[in-house]
Design an enzyme around this catalytic site. Structure first.
Site, short mmCIF file in Angstrom:
data_model
loop_
_atom_site.label_atom_id
_atom_site.label_comp_id
_atom_site.label_asym_id
_atom_site.label_seq_id
_atom_site.Cartn_x
_atom_site.Cartn_y
_atom_site.Cartn_z
N SER A 1 -13.52 -2.07 -0.51
CA SER A 1 -14.23 -1.05 -1.31
C SER A 1 -15.75 -1.09 -1.12
O SER A 1 -16.50 -1.23 -2.11
CB SER A 1 -13.85 -1.18 -2.80
OG SER A 1 -12.48 -0.89 -2.97
N PRO A 2 -16.21 -0.95 0.11
CA PRO A 2 -17.66 -1.03 0.36
C PRO A 2 -18.46 0.10 -0.29
O PRO A 2 -19.65 -0.06 -0.57
CB PRO A 2 -17.76 -0.93 1.90
CG PRO A 2 -16.49 -0.28 2.34
CD PRO A 2 -15.45 -0.74 1.36
N TYR B 1 0.82 -1.21 0.00
CA TYR B 1 0.00 0.00 0.00
C TYR B 1 0.86 1.26 0.00
O TYR B 1 1.87 1.35 0.70
CB TYR B 1 -0.96 0.01 1.20
CG TYR B 1 -2.15 -0.91 1.04
CD1 TYR B 1 -2.42 -1.57 -0.16
CD2 TYR B 1 -3.03 -1.13 2.10
CE1 TYR B 1 -3.51 -2.41 -0.31
CE2 TYR B 1 -4.13 -1.98 1.96
CZ TYR B 1 -4.36 -2.61 0.76
OH TYR B 1 -5.44 -3.44 0.62
N ALA C 1 -17.54 1.25 -3.18
CA ALA C 1 -17.08 1.14 -4.58
C ALA C 1 -16.08 2.25 -4.92
O ALA C 1 -16.18 2.91 -5.96
CB ALA C 1 -18.26 1.13 -5.55
N GLY D 1 -15.75 5.13 -3.75
CA GLY D 1 -16.33 6.47 -3.83
C GLY D 1 -17.39 6.60 -4.92
O GLY D 1 -18.13 7.58 -4.95
N1 LIG Z 1 -7.78 -7.08 -0.64
C1 LIG Z 1 -7.80 -6.27 -1.64
O1 LIG Z 1 -7.52 -6.65 -2.80
C2 LIG Z 1 -8.20 -4.84 -1.42
C3 LIG Z 1 -8.43 -3.97 -2.51
C4 LIG Z 1 -8.81 -2.66 -2.25
C5 LIG Z 1 -8.96 -2.23 -0.93
N2 LIG Z 1 -8.71 -3.10 0.11
C6 LIG Z 1 -8.91 -2.65 1.51
O2 LIG Z 1 -10.21 -2.13 1.65
C7 LIG Z 1 -10.14 -0.82 2.20
C8 LIG Z 1 -11.29 0.00 1.70
O3 LIG Z 1 -11.22 0.13 0.28
P1 LIG Z 1 -11.56 1.53 -0.40
O4 LIG Z 1 -10.64 2.57 0.14
O5 LIG Z 1 -11.63 1.33 -1.86
O6 LIG Z 1 -13.02 1.79 0.26
P2 LIG Z 1 -14.25 2.67 -0.17
O7 LIG Z 1 -14.88 3.12 1.11
O8 LIG Z 1 -15.10 1.95 -1.15
O9 LIG Z 1 -13.65 3.93 -0.91
C9 LIG Z 1 -12.94 4.91 -0.23
C10 LIG Z 1 -12.96 6.16 -1.07
O10 LIG Z 1 -14.28 6.66 -1.07
C11 LIG Z 1 -14.30 7.92 -0.39
N3 LIG Z 1 -15.41 7.83 0.58
C12 LIG Z 1 -15.66 6.88 1.48
N4 LIG Z 1 -16.76 7.17 2.20
C13 LIG Z 1 -17.20 8.33 1.73
C14 LIG Z 1 -18.30 9.13 2.07
N5 LIG Z 1 -19.14 8.79 3.04
N6 LIG Z 1 -18.49 10.29 1.38
C15 LIG Z 1 -17.64 10.64 0.40
N7 LIG Z 1 -16.55 9.90 0.03
C16 LIG Z 1 -16.35 8.76 0.70
C17 LIG Z 1 -12.99 8.06 0.34
O11 LIG Z 1 -12.57 9.43 0.41
P3 LIG Z 1 -12.24 10.14 1.81
O12 LIG Z 1 -10.99 9.49 2.38
O13 LIG Z 1 -12.03 11.55 1.41
O14 LIG Z 1 -13.42 9.96 2.70
C18 LIG Z 1 -12.07 7.25 -0.51
O15 LIG Z 1 -11.56 8.01 -1.60
C19 LIG Z 1 -8.74 -0.32 1.82
O16 LIG Z 1 -8.26 0.70 2.68
C20 LIG Z 1 -7.93 -1.57 1.95
O17 LIG Z 1 -7.59 -1.76 3.32
C21 LIG Z 1 -8.35 -4.37 -0.12
#
Ligand SMILES: NC(=O)c1ccc[n+]([C@@H]2O[C@H](COP(=O)([O-])OP(=O)(O)OC[C@H]3O[C@@H](n4cnc5c(N)ncnc54)[C@H](OP(=O)(O)O)[C@@H]3O)[C@@H](O)[C@H]2O)c1
Length: 300
Positions: free
Chosen positions: A210-211, A53, A213, A215
């Site tokens: 990515s719950p 990461y 998706a 963003g």
């Molecule tokens: N195992 C795997 O292959 C894999 C792959 C991807 C991710 N992951 C893990 O899963 C975690 C989550 O994934 P993700 O970061 O893609 O999660 P996500 O919650 O789907 O997306 C996060 C993005 O959405 C924005 N966001 C989230 N909540 C929001 C809200 N309420 N309003 C506006 N914007 C919002 C965040 O910006 P802000 O920070 O500005 O709120 C950030 O840019 C990662 O940190 C990682 O630990 C694992």
């Protein structure tokens, strides 16, 4: 906050926090300390990382916090991953990004992660992605060595199919504890490829990456995401809930397999939305309305 027991040495919080984007947050050590303490205060005690990461920078960045405040280490479950090799300063001779699940790489990667984090153990190590060249017997051998040495307490996988999970689990005497996969109202893949059925049958609680998706479900850009967001807004209005993010988390939490959403935001109020979602009671019909909005056609 409810905990889910994954093994005799690992209980995780119902909501986890992911640090993939830590370097994008551009926060000071002090701000990171407050963010982590606030998360712990809310009962979010499971922190998800990976060696790669932030171009290999997130683990050492988080490790600075543990060096500064070693007392924090006992208050959370540390999850990290290995098995992907990215072109970087660490691997200057690497021609292309690729996967490496050899025992040699897994053992080296864990030693590096321990050093990065300034800790002596990892609570849960995941193989980040299935590797077409993987040899389950060899991975299990590395896992046994790491378990015996106490460097890693629990093991799992990420993005594996049921067949891949079973293959490795056979050599690891059934000790794998989870599979981390992408699940959201936008990504229904694992409802369709047999993975969720497999988790139910085996009593596995999946971690959902990515719950939101990434963003897309907050700022929709395609027809499918616009359809889902419209339905999320209607559901939020009918339940008098402020924020569709809470409905997304409630949708994930509704499923009987007990999905563990990994929040990816660096903003504490957005993490709180996920925690608040634990109090929302969706109806079965509301759950289906979102599912159907994602599919784009009524069920037969
Ligand atoms: N195992 C795997 O292959 C894999 C792959 C991807 C991710 N992951 C893990 O899963 C975690 C989550 O994934 P993700 O970061 O893609 O999660 P996500 O919650 O789907 O997306 C996060 C993005 O959405 C924005 N966001 C989230 N909540 C929001 C809200 N309420 N309003 C506006 N914007 C919002 C965040 O910006 P802000 O920070 O500005 O709120 C950030 O840019 C990662 O940190 C990682 O630990 C694992």
């Amino acid at each position: 906050m409810e905990k889910l027991k994954l093994s005799s040495t690992l209980s995780v919080s119902r909501i986890a926090l992911g640090f993939w984007r830590l370097m994008d947050w551009k926060i000071s050590l002090k701000a990171l300390e407050h963010f982590v303490e606030d998360a712990l205060q809310m009962g979010v005690t499971t922190f998800d990382h990976a060696d790669i990461y932030g171009n290999y920078q997130c683990e050492p960045e988080f490790g600075k916090l543990l060096k500064h405040k070693p007392g924090l280490r006992d208050q959370f479950q540390l999850v990290t991953k290995c098995g992907i090799k990215l072109k970087s300063d660490l691997f200057p001779d690497l021609g292309i990004n690729h996967y490496d699940t050899s025992a040699h790489h897994i053992l080296k990667s864990v030693d590096r992660s321990l050093k990065n984090f300034n800790t002596d153990h990892i609570d849960l190590l995941l193989i980040h992605r299935p590797d077409p060249l993987m040899n389950p017997a060899e991975i299990a051998d590395a896992f046994w060595q790491l378990k015996k040495s106490g460097k890693v307490l629990n093991f799992g996988v990420s993005n594996f199919t049921p067949l891949q999970y079973e293959g490795l689990n056979k050599y690891f005497d059934g000790n794998l504890v989870t599979n981390q996969v992408e699940i959201s109202p936008y990504c229904l893949e694992h409802f369709e490829n047999g993975n969720i059925d497999f988790f139910m049958n085996e009593g596995i609680h999946p971690m959902a990456w990515s719950p939101i998706a990434q963003g897309l479900l907050i700022k929709p850009t395609d027809e499918k995401s616009r359809r889902i967001v419209k339905k999320l807004e209607e559901t939020a209005a009918s339940l008098d809930v402020d924020g569709i993010d809470k409905i997304i988390y409630a949708w994930l939490l509704y499923h009987p397999v007990k999905i563990i959403p990994i929040v990816g935001s660096g903003k504490i109020e957005r993490l709180k939305s996920a925690v608040d979602a634990l109090q929302i009671n969706l109806s079965r019909e509301q759950w289906y309305e979102i599912f159907i909005a994602s599919k784009g056609y009524p069920l037969p």
